[in-house]
Design an enzyme around this catalytic site. Sequence first.
Site, PDB file in Angstrom:
ATOM      1  N   PRO A  92      -1.410   0.038  -1.137  1.00 10.57           N
ATOM      2  CA  PRO A  92      -1.949  -0.659   0.042  1.00 10.57           C
ATOM      3  C   PRO A  92      -3.018   0.156   0.758  1.00 10.57           C
ATOM      4  CG  PRO A  92       0.453  -0.385   0.199  1.00 10.57           C
ATOM      5  CD  PRO A  92       0.012   0.383  -0.984  1.00 10.57           C
TER       6      PRO A  92
ATOM      7  N   GLU B 275       8.203   4.558  -1.751  1.00 12.66           N
ATOM      8  CA  GLU B 275       7.326   4.629  -0.580  1.00 12.66           C
ATOM      9  C   GLU B 275       5.956   5.220  -0.903  1.00 12.66           C
ATOM     10  OE1 GLU B 275       8.190   3.534   2.646  1.00 12.66           O
ATOM     11  OE2 GLU B 275       9.781   2.611   1.470  1.00 12.66           O
TER      12      GLU B 275
HETATM   13  N1  ADE Z   1       1.443  -1.603  -3.849  1.00  9.57           N
HETATM   14  C1  ADE Z   1       2.135  -2.031  -2.774  1.00  9.57           C
HETATM   15  N2  ADE Z   1       1.405  -2.889  -2.043  1.00  9.57           N
HETATM   16  C2  ADE Z   1       0.198  -3.010  -2.660  1.00  9.57           C
HETATM   17  C3  ADE Z   1      -0.981  -3.742  -2.391  1.00  9.57           C
HETATM   18  N3  ADE Z   1      -1.102  -4.528  -1.327  1.00  9.57           N
HETATM   19  N4  ADE Z   1      -2.015  -3.623  -3.240  1.00  9.57           N
HETATM   20  C4  ADE Z   1      -1.932  -2.801  -4.307  1.00  9.57           C
HETATM   21  N5  ADE Z   1      -0.842  -2.090  -4.618  1.00  9.57           N
HETATM   22  C5  ADE Z   1       0.217  -2.181  -3.805  1.00  9.57           C
END
Ligand code: ADE
Length: 268
Positions: free
Chosen positions: A112, A140
């Site tokens: 993310p 995490e």
């Molecule tokens: N892993 C966890 N959330 C993610 C996301 N939004 N984009 C890419 N990899 C991730």
Amino acid sequence: MHSRTTRHSNGVKREPIPAMRTLNVDVLTLFPGILAGPLNESILKRAGEKGLISVRTWNIRDFTEDKHKTADDSPYGGGAGMVLKPEPIFRAFEALRAEYPGETMLTILLSPQGALFSHREAERLSKETRRIVLLCGHYEAIDERVRHSHVDEELSIGDYVLTGGELAALVVIDATARLIPGVLGDEESASFDSFTGGLLDYPHYTRPAEFQGMKVPDVLLSGNHEEIRRWRRREALKATLTKRPDLLDTAALTDEDGKILEELKKEL
Ligand code: ADE
């Protein structure tokens, strides 16, 4: 790179077809099963069979060396959540290098925290000649030394947190693979779809011409190709203006589009 040229049976020369390329992807993951289903269905399956994409999954747990196959540990400094250990991932990269000696690689961490993945990123990756390594985080976090030593870039598929990078890796593979020449058939062609040119799609209809009292717009039955083109462009502009006006800032717009947009703003 050479290219093939096809001839119709009537002898008319057609545009050269680009030489076949293969998108080579290796996915490092703790859960290869998450990828197996989608890669073995429909268009991605066919692309694999045609040799247009080659996706291999590597299980990070296979590179652990303790009897419990431990891939994660608690964070230094305390706090909630677990962190992916560096050793198994470093060993997995060694195995990749041994498997593909001399090949250059582009390693992308799915997280993310990454740059937002978009159609433009998919276009860039679809032209990539290096082997693409997708590293899926889980739990995490991932030990920072992995990012430092092995990661070239980081991509996110949106501002939300998934349970792991596997679904994000599939999104990246799918959106990229469909832009590889030959992956989509003519009838599914990527060149006119949503986001090509930066606009949302216009409405589509098929038979019957009337269904539960709802009629297909007359223009689509008219056979007038120029009018159909104009209607579709106007509808694409209308959809973009009402649902995603931010896209108009970067879309490739003509003078005609500008005039249509002015009209639409007055109407809406
Ligand atoms: N892993 C966890 N959330 C993610 C996301 N939004 N984009 C890419 N990899 C991730």
